[in-house]
Motif scaffolding. Structure first.
Motif, PDB file in Angstrom:
ATOM      1  N   LYS A  62      42.340  35.129  28.615  1.00 45.38           N
ATOM      2  CA  LYS A  62      42.761  34.214  27.547  1.00 45.38           C
ATOM      3  C   LYS A  62      42.991  34.974  26.247  1.00 45.38           C
ATOM      4  N   LYS A  63      42.059  35.859  25.896  1.00 46.69           N
ATOM      5  CA  LYS A  63      42.142  36.559  24.609  1.00 46.69           C
ATOM      6  C   LYS A  63      43.292  37.559  24.561  1.00 46.69           C
ATOM      7  N   SER A  64      43.698  38.062  25.703  1.00 58.73           N
ATOM      8  CA  SER A  64      44.700  39.130  25.726  1.00 58.73           C
ATOM      9  C   SER A  64      46.118  38.625  25.952  1.00 58.73           C
ATOM     10  N   LYS A  65      46.295  37.330  26.109  1.00 52.41           N
ATOM     11  CA  LYS A  65      47.596  36.793  26.549  1.00 52.41           C
ATOM     12  C   LYS A  65      48.737  37.185  25.638  1.00 52.41           C
ATOM     13  N   SER A  66      48.556  37.125  24.354  1.00 48.72           N
ATOM     14  CA  SER A  66      49.657  37.386  23.422  1.00 48.72           C
ATOM     15  C   SER A  66      49.756  38.860  23.021  1.00 48.72           C
ATOM     16  N   LYS A  67      48.879  39.710  23.565  1.00 54.13           N
ATOM     17  CA  LYS A  67      48.805  41.092  23.096  1.00 54.13           C
ATOM     18  C   LYS A  67      49.217  42.130  24.125  1.00 54.13           C
ATOM     19  N   TYR A  68      49.005  41.851  25.410  1.00 52.75           N
ATOM     20  CA  TYR A  68      49.254  42.840  26.447  1.00 52.75           C
ATOM     21  C   TYR A  68      49.910  42.188  27.666  1.00 52.75           C
ATOM     22  N   ARG A  69      50.601  43.005  28.457  1.00 55.46           N
ATOM     23  CA  ARG A  69      50.930  42.592  29.811  1.00 55.46           C
ATOM     24  C   ARG A  69      49.642  42.681  30.615  1.00 55.46           C
ATOM     25  N   ARG A  70      49.389  41.687  31.455  1.00 55.96           N
ATOM     26  CA  ARG A  70      48.084  41.591  32.111  1.00 55.96           C
ATOM     27  C   ARG A  70      48.238  41.547  33.627  1.00 55.96           C
ATOM     28  N   TYR A  71      47.336  42.247  34.297  1.00 59.54           N
ATOM     29  CA  TYR A  71      47.280  42.274  35.755  1.00 59.54           C
ATOM     30  C   TYR A  71      45.818  42.103  36.164  1.00 59.54           C
ATOM     31  N   LEU A  72      45.600  41.899  37.451  1.00 51.62           N
ATOM     32  CA  LEU A  72      44.243  41.740  37.974  1.00 51.62           C
ATOM     33  C   LEU A  72      43.957  42.820  39.013  1.00 51.62           C
ATOM     34  N   TYR A  73      42.675  43.201  39.097  1.00 53.49           N
ATOM     35  CA  TYR A  73      42.261  43.987  40.250  1.00 53.49           C
ATOM     36  C   TYR A  73      40.991  43.397  40.828  1.00 53.49           C
ATOM     37  N   VAL A  74      40.826  43.573  42.129  1.00 55.09           N
ATOM     38  CA  VAL A  74      39.651  43.063  42.831  1.00 55.09           C
ATOM     39  C   VAL A  74      38.957  44.219  43.527  1.00 55.09           C
ATOM     40  N   THR A  75      37.637  44.208  43.476  1.00 52.78           N
ATOM     41  CA  THR A  75      36.823  45.155  44.229  1.00 52.78           C
ATOM     42  C   THR A  75      36.146  44.350  45.331  1.00 52.78           C
ATOM     43  N   PRO A  76      36.729  44.336  46.525  1.00 47.13           N
ATOM     44  CA  PRO A  76      36.191  43.465  47.572  1.00 47.13           C
ATOM     45  C   PRO A  76      34.873  43.979  48.113  1.00 47.13           C
ATOM     46  N   THR A  77      34.045  43.068  48.545  1.00 52.46           N
ATOM     47  CA  THR A  77      32.808  43.386  49.244  1.00 52.46           C
ATOM     48  C   THR A  77      32.970  42.904  50.676  1.00 52.46           C
ATOM     49  N   LYS A  78      32.889  43.813  51.619  1.00 56.62           N
ATOM     50  CA  LYS A  78      33.253  43.475  52.988  1.00 56.62           C
ATOM     51  C   LYS A  78      32.368  42.394  53.599  1.00 56.62           C
ATOM     52  N   ASP A  79      31.234  42.124  52.998  1.00 54.93           N
ATOM     53  CA  ASP A  79      30.380  41.046  53.494  1.00 54.93           C
ATOM     54  C   ASP A  79      30.970  39.668  53.213  1.00 54.93           C
ATOM     55  N   VAL A  80      31.954  39.596  52.322  1.00 54.04           N
ATOM     56  CA  VAL A  80      32.529  38.316  51.915  1.00 54.04           C
ATOM     57  C   VAL A  80      33.870  38.109  52.613  1.00 54.04           C
ATOM     58  N   ASP A  81      34.084  36.922  53.147  1.00 53.19           N
ATOM     59  CA  ASP A  81      35.329  36.586  53.836  1.00 53.19           C
ATOM     60  C   ASP A  81      36.513  36.743  52.880  1.00 53.19           C
ATOM     61  N   PRO A  82      37.584  37.447  53.285  1.00 52.21           N
ATOM     62  CA  PRO A  82      38.754  37.593  52.415  1.00 52.21           C
ATOM     63  C   PRO A  82      39.340  36.262  51.946  1.00 52.21           C
ATOM     64  N   ARG A  83      39.223  35.224  52.769  1.00 48.27           N
ATOM     65  CA  ARG A  83      39.728  33.911  52.359  1.00 48.27           C
ATOM     66  C   ARG A  83      38.960  33.377  51.168  1.00 48.27           C
ATOM     67  N   ASP A  84      37.678  33.697  51.109  1.00 45.51           N
ATOM     68  CA  ASP A  84      36.880  33.256  49.961  1.00 45.51           C
ATOM     69  C   ASP A  84      37.215  34.056  48.711  1.00 45.51           C
ATOM     70  N   ILE A  85      37.471  35.342  48.879  1.00 47.52           N
ATOM     71  CA  ILE A  85      37.808  36.178  47.718  1.00 47.52           C
ATOM     72  C   ILE A  85      39.110  35.696  47.084  1.00 47.52           C
ATOM     73  N   ALA A  86      40.168  35.632  47.879  1.00 50.81           N
ATOM     74  CA  ALA A  86      41.460  35.207  47.346  1.00 50.81           C
ATOM     75  C   ALA A  86      41.398  33.763  46.840  1.00 50.81           C
ATOM     76  N   GLY A  87      40.697  32.913  47.571  1.00 46.55           N
ATOM     77  CA  GLY A  87      40.598  31.514  47.168  1.00 46.55           C
ATOM     78  C   GLY A  87      39.848  31.334  45.868  1.00 46.55           C
ATOM     79  N   ASP A  88      38.758  32.058  45.704  1.00 48.17           N
ATOM     80  CA  ASP A  88      37.976  31.940  44.470  1.00 48.17           C
ATOM     81  C   ASP A  88      38.751  32.452  43.262  1.00 48.17           C
TER      82      ASP A  88
END
Length: 215
Positions: A62-88
């Motif tokens: 929210k704070k960076s919206k007007s100041k930077y181009r923004r992207y996301l990164y995820v550090t997955p934990t293999k114990d967690v279902d990928p469907r839950d990671i992407a869904g959350d």
């Protein structure tokens, strides 16, 4: 989807190298990165071990919206279902903002619980890819990868090249400069698209990692 800026020099257009800050804690001074490091993009951690949406991500976006181009990164934990990671990430972080983001997957050890069985690891990351890429209301169509040769081959083996057409942020172990010097081919990549070359830079009250784009 990444769009590289261009600069005009002697009447010829050249692609400009883009600097990015990788954020995994609350941003204190939103303007500092741009002023001190000429940062144009920020890549904000959306998901973290041991398996949850990063609690700082929403406010940072929210704070960076007007100041930077923004992207996301995820550090997955293999114990967690990928469907839950992407869904959350989609439901709790992206949809409330009403936007769409490019996502990078950090492939690293330790603390992410990859197993010795490489086929099992491959099946996991390909399911994670599928779950992110089919949620077109939240994410752009192709995930990117952030990793290094040692971690990638330890987790998936030397012959695995399923992601060769994806944007690669490479983390070198031999230098701290915006350069592909020392890169050794792995995962089908013969050169990186970007380099994550500075770790834990802390002059802006928040430690960040710095990367640059090469292509």
């Amino acid at each position: 989807m990444r769009v590289l800026p261009f600069v005009l020099l002697f009447g010829v257009l050249f692609a400009a190298k883009v600097s990015s800050a990788w954020i995994n804690e609350t941003i204190v001074d939103m303007d500092c990165y741009k002023q001190r490091y000429k940062i144009e993009e920020i890549i904000i951690r959306a998901y973290m071990p041991p398996g949850r949406v990063d609690p700082t991500a929403f406010d940072n976006l929210k704070k960076s919206k007007s100041k930077y181009r923004r992207y996301l990164y995820v550090t997955p934990t293999k114990d967690v279902d990928p469907r839950d990671i992407a869904g959350d990430v989609c439901r709790k972080l992206v949809k409330p903002l009403g936007e769409q983001f490019q996502v990078y997957v950090e492939v690293s050890q330790p603390n992410t619980n990859w197993v010795d069985n490489k086929n099992e690891n491959i099946a996991y990351i390909e399911l994670l890819q599928k779950e992110f890429e089919q949620k077109s209301d939240c994410f752009y169509s192709k995930i990117g990868i952030q990793t290094n040769k040692a971690d990638w081959e330890r987790i998936f083996g030397t012959g695995y090249n399923h992601f060769v057409d994806r944007f690669l942020y490479w983390e070198p172990t031999t230098h701290n400069q915006c350069s592909a010097e020392g890169f050794q081919a792995f995962g089908g990549w013969t050169t990186p698209n970007g380099v994550l070359y500075m770790r834990n830079v802390g002059r802006c009250q928040t430690d960040v990692d710095i990367s640059c784009d090469l292509t």
